[in-house]
Design a protein around this motif. Structure first.
Motif, PDB file in Angstrom:
ATOM      1  N   UNK A   1       2.596   6.036  -2.123  1.00 11.63           N
ATOM      2  CA  UNK A   1       3.799   6.861  -1.984  1.00 11.63           C
ATOM      3  C   UNK A   1       4.995   6.101  -2.570  1.00 11.63           C
ATOM      4  N   UNK A   2       5.037   5.940  -3.897  1.00 12.56           N
ATOM      5  CA  UNK A   2       6.069   5.106  -4.524  1.00 12.56           C
ATOM      6  C   UNK A   2       7.486   5.533  -4.135  1.00 12.56           C
ATOM      7  N   UNK A   3       8.300   4.514  -3.845  1.00 15.97           N
ATOM      8  CA  UNK A   3       9.729   4.659  -3.548  1.00 15.97           C
ATOM      9  C   UNK A   3      10.019   5.334  -2.209  1.00 15.97           C
ATOM     10  N   UNK A   4       8.991   5.818  -1.506  1.00 20.76           N
ATOM     11  CA  UNK A   4       9.217   6.467  -0.208  1.00 20.76           C
ATOM     12  C   UNK A   4       9.005   5.429   0.896  1.00 20.76           C
ATOM     13  N   UNK A   5      10.005   4.559   1.052  1.00 16.90           N
ATOM     14  CA  UNK A   5       9.886   3.427   1.967  1.00 16.90           C
ATOM     15  C   UNK A   5      10.256   3.874   3.377  1.00 16.90           C
ATOM     16  N   UNK A   6       9.320   3.722   4.310  1.00 14.86           N
ATOM     17  CA  UNK A   6       9.577   4.070   5.691  1.00 14.86           C
ATOM     18  C   UNK A   6       8.792   3.136   6.600  1.00 14.86           C
ATOM     19  N   UNK A   7       9.470   2.597   7.619  1.00 20.75           N
ATOM     20  CA  UNK A   7       8.851   1.819   8.705  1.00 20.75           C
ATOM     21  C   UNK A   7       8.415   0.414   8.315  1.00 20.75           C
ATOM     22  N   UNK A   8       8.572   0.012   7.051  1.00 25.69           N
ATOM     23  CA  UNK A   8       8.081  -1.301   6.642  1.00 25.69           C
ATOM     24  C   UNK A   8       9.173  -2.343   6.478  1.00 25.69           C
ATOM     25  N   UNK A   9      10.453  -1.925   6.431  1.00 25.33           N
ATOM     26  CA  UNK A   9      11.541  -2.897   6.360  1.00 25.33           C
ATOM     27  C   UNK A   9      11.810  -3.475   7.746  1.00 25.33           C
TER      28      UNK A   9
ATOM     29  N   UNK B   1      -0.445 -10.896  -7.642  1.00 24.53           N
ATOM     30  CA  UNK B   1      -0.539 -10.268  -8.967  1.00 24.53           C
ATOM     31  C   UNK B   1       0.363  -9.058  -9.160  1.00 24.53           C
ATOM     32  N   UNK B   2       1.144  -8.690  -8.150  1.00 26.41           N
ATOM     33  CA  UNK B   2       1.912  -7.449  -8.244  1.00 26.41           C
ATOM     34  C   UNK B   2       3.361  -7.638  -7.827  1.00 26.41           C
ATOM     35  N   UNK B   3       4.234  -6.854  -8.455  1.00 24.74           N
ATOM     36  CA  UNK B   3       5.618  -6.707  -8.010  1.00 24.74           C
ATOM     37  C   UNK B   3       5.818  -5.250  -7.609  1.00 24.74           C
ATOM     38  N   UNK B   4       6.865  -4.993  -6.848  1.00 21.43           N
ATOM     39  CA  UNK B   4       7.162  -3.609  -6.481  1.00 21.43           C
ATOM     40  C   UNK B   4       7.419  -2.779  -7.730  1.00 21.43           C
ATOM     41  N   UNK B   5       8.124  -3.366  -8.684  1.00 21.09           N
ATOM     42  CA  UNK B   5       8.418  -2.655  -9.931  1.00 21.09           C
ATOM     43  C   UNK B   5       7.150  -2.286 -10.683  1.00 21.09           C
ATOM     44  N   UNK B   6       6.213  -3.242 -10.774  1.00 17.87           N
ATOM     45  CA  UNK B   6       4.970  -2.965 -11.510  1.00 17.87           C
ATOM     46  C   UNK B   6       4.126  -1.907 -10.803  1.00 17.87           C
ATOM     47  N   UNK B   7       4.128  -1.915  -9.480  1.00 17.18           N
ATOM     48  CA  UNK B   7       3.362  -0.910  -8.738  1.00 17.18           C
ATOM     49  C   UNK B   7       3.941   0.479  -8.983  1.00 17.18           C
ATOM     50  N   UNK B   8       5.268   0.530  -9.107  1.00 19.92           N
ATOM     51  CA  UNK B   8       5.927   1.819  -9.333  1.00 19.92           C
ATOM     52  C   UNK B   8       5.808   2.300 -10.782  1.00 19.92           C
TER      53      UNK B   8
ATOM     54  N   UNK C   1       0.827  -1.204   0.000  1.00 17.42           N
ATOM     55  CA  UNK C   1       0.000   0.000   0.000  1.00 17.42           C
ATOM     56  C   UNK C   1       0.865   1.260   0.000  1.00 17.42           C
ATOM     57  N   UNK C   2       1.998   1.177   0.680  1.00 19.95           N
ATOM     58  CA  UNK C   2       2.934   2.303   0.683  1.00 19.95           C
ATOM     59  C   UNK C   2       3.418   2.613  -0.733  1.00 19.95           C
TER      60      UNK C   2
END
Length: 543
Positions: A471-479, A533-540, A466-467
């Motif tokens: 908010x593509x590429x703005x990774x915070x608090x999920x790793x 059905x999704x990859x991080x790349x496809x979402x971005x 959902x992040x």
């Protein structure tokens, strides 16, 4: 007898054989009374949330109230997540909470909180016992409320000072669960409406399961050639390999299955509250469809969608009555088409290009006995289970419709205590598993042999998805940090495995099945394939 002894007597009279707890000084007299009652086993957990999830899983498996005990505000707060789960999942559960002594209440006593008020919005009923002599009445009512109508959790607050007081106790009869049937006029309305239908569809929910009406539902569907979809995380109420089963309404439901609902002109909603997830944000039951809603709880009817026909009934009694009506069938071709659509998205050939999660579902399907029971935690990893695993028998699936993390493994422990001869497998992500991982020690201590699958991608995957969407590429608090669940399991005396290929998983899973011991299989997965059905790349926006 003492109030504590009367509580235990109420449990015994209701044929309760398991109680889950974290011990607390505020209810020691109950533990003492349980020590003297040999027909009730007490399972002491490492955390109240784990204990209550075990009780909830046990209740889903047995269809009887799960019982959990904890102490005052701190224990009650820790297990509140399971009370909420039982409420949203319609699971019968009774929670006994020690409370501050009556003479100390209202002074902000040690660990004091108003438990009735605290739980009032997430329990079917919350009550404090103020008079020891009323224990049989109030505890008996708590057990009755938990298991009747739409089942749910009841919280009983027990001031510490009342538990040792002795008094004459009067126990009334055990009240049988009411099983109302549809009225004749209602059956006639259903017949008239279905006689005009061209694309009818059943949405079946947990009420079918709690009424033990699975076989009657199959008979009703077969007689009238009616396609069936299961509501969110109720997969096992209808055989998934049956020619009339056309899918599951949940998170990430394939477009072809949603299309089945969109094309339907009459919806028969049986034992489902038509939740946000089942109805895809309350969107797929549109005004152009006719709705027949049957449920045992009048407050469910019309709460989300106003039905054309409303029936208050026990699902078994209701379905048996509906089976007696005769309807002209005009939808054979549509049913066949929708079954083919379901099979196309759920039974495709697995290739080397598929991620390990997809291969694991095929391996589970091939190796598990048909009556094996699977539980799952919250998380995107469950999408592969929901899409590709076929549940063929009743009582083979337990999952949280509340979406609670930390649920899968302790619920599996409760299910294994209910069905000691079944193979029980839990599926968790690394985030959820760590929330209740301490209950592995409980499983070791009580020799509860389940197989835990942990899909480890070092992140809170659902939230990361959902992040990335918002908010593509703005990774915070999920790793998340790296943990060896294999080593962690072994440190508690559990068989541990770590795998990163389908072949390695199959070898480990076969070994775990053969040994029949408590096991954790850690599955190393990549972050990129974030959902079915999704990859991080496809979402971005990439390919």
């Amino acid at each position: 007898m003492s109030a504590a002894q009367a509580i235990v007597q109420c449990l015994k009279r209701e044929n309760i054989h398991k109680a889950f707890c974290v011990p607390g000084e505020s209810y020691l007299p109950i533990l003492d009374a349980l020590f003297d009652e040999k027909t009730i086993d007490v399972i002491s957990a490492r955390h109240e949330g784990g204990a209550a999830f075990m009780a909830e899983g046990y209740a889903k498996a047995t269809l009887k109230p799960g019982v959990v005990l904890a102490t005052r505000a701190v224990g009650g707060s820790n297990l509140a997540i399971a009370v909420h789960t039982a409420f949203q999942d319609s699971t019968p559960m009774v929670v006994f909470l020690g409370q501050v002594s009556r003479q100390f209440q209202g002074r902000e006593g040690f660990q004091e909180v108003n438990l009735e008020q605290y739980f009032s919005s997430i329990a079917k009923w919350a009550v404090e016992v103020k008079d020891p002599q009323r224990v049989p009445e109030l505890v008996g009512r708590a057990l009755y409320v938990a298991r009747t109508g739409r089942p749910g959790p009841v919280v009983v607050s027990l001031p510490e000072d009342i538990l040792s007081i002795r008094a004459p106790m009067q126990f009334g009869p055990i009240i049988p669960r009411p099983k109302p049937s549809p009225a004749k006029a209602e059956l006639e309305h259903v017949k008239n409406l279905l006689s005009k239908a061209k694309r009818p569809l059943i949405i079946a929910g947990g009420g079918v399961k709690y009424a033990e009406a699975e076989e009657v539902l199959v008979h009703f569907a077969e007689k009238n050639v009616l396609p069936v979809v299961s509501s969110f995380r109720r997969h096992d109420i209808f055989p998934n390999d049956h020619y009339l089963y056309v899918g599951h309404l949940g998170l990430g439901t394939p477009t072809d299955i949603l299309q089945t609902v969109k094309e339907a002109d009459v919806i028969l909603a049986f034992g489902t509250r038509l939740s946000e997830v089942t109805t895809q944000d309350y969107a797929i039951i549109t005004p152009d469809k006719k709705l027949i809603h049957m449920d045992i709880d009048y407050s469910v009817i019309g709460k989300v969608f106003p039905p054309d026909i409303a029936i208050i009934a026990d699902m078994k009694e209701g379905l048996m009555s509906l089976t007696k009506i005769d309807i002209r069938i005009m939808w054979d071709d549509w049913v066949k088409e929708k079954r083919e659509a379901y099979e196309a998205v759920s039974r495709g050939t697995v290739s080397r290009k598929d991620v390990i999660n997809r291969h694991i579902m095929t391996i589970l399907q091939d190796l598990l006995p048909s009556d094996a029971l699977i539980t799952n935690d919250a998380g995107n990893f469950a999408g592969w289970l929901h899409t590709f695993y076929s549940f063929r028998e009743k009582h083979t699936y337990i999952g949280p419709t509340s979406g609670a993390m930390g649920y899968g493994m302790p619920a599996a422990l409760g299910a294994k205590l209910a069905f000691p001869n079944k193979v029980i497998v839990s599926l968790s992500g690394d985030g959820g598993f760590m929330m209740t991982v301490q209950e592995l020690e409980t499983a070791v201590r009580y020799s509860i042999p389940i197989i835990c699958l942990v899909f480890n991608n070092n992140m809170y995957g659902t939230i990361r998805m959902h992040q990335e969407i918002h908010y593509p590429k703005k990774v915070i608090a999920t790793d998340l940090g790296k943990i060896s669940f294999k080593a962690l399991a072994e440190s508690m005396g559990v068989d541990g495995y770590q795998v990163d290929t389908p072949r390695a998983f199959e070898v480990a899973f076969r070994q775990a099945l053969l040994k029949g011991k408590l096991a954790v299989i850690e599955i190393l997965t990549e972050k990129e394939q974030i959902s079915v059905n999704s990859t991080i790349t496809s979402i971005r926006g990439g390919k």
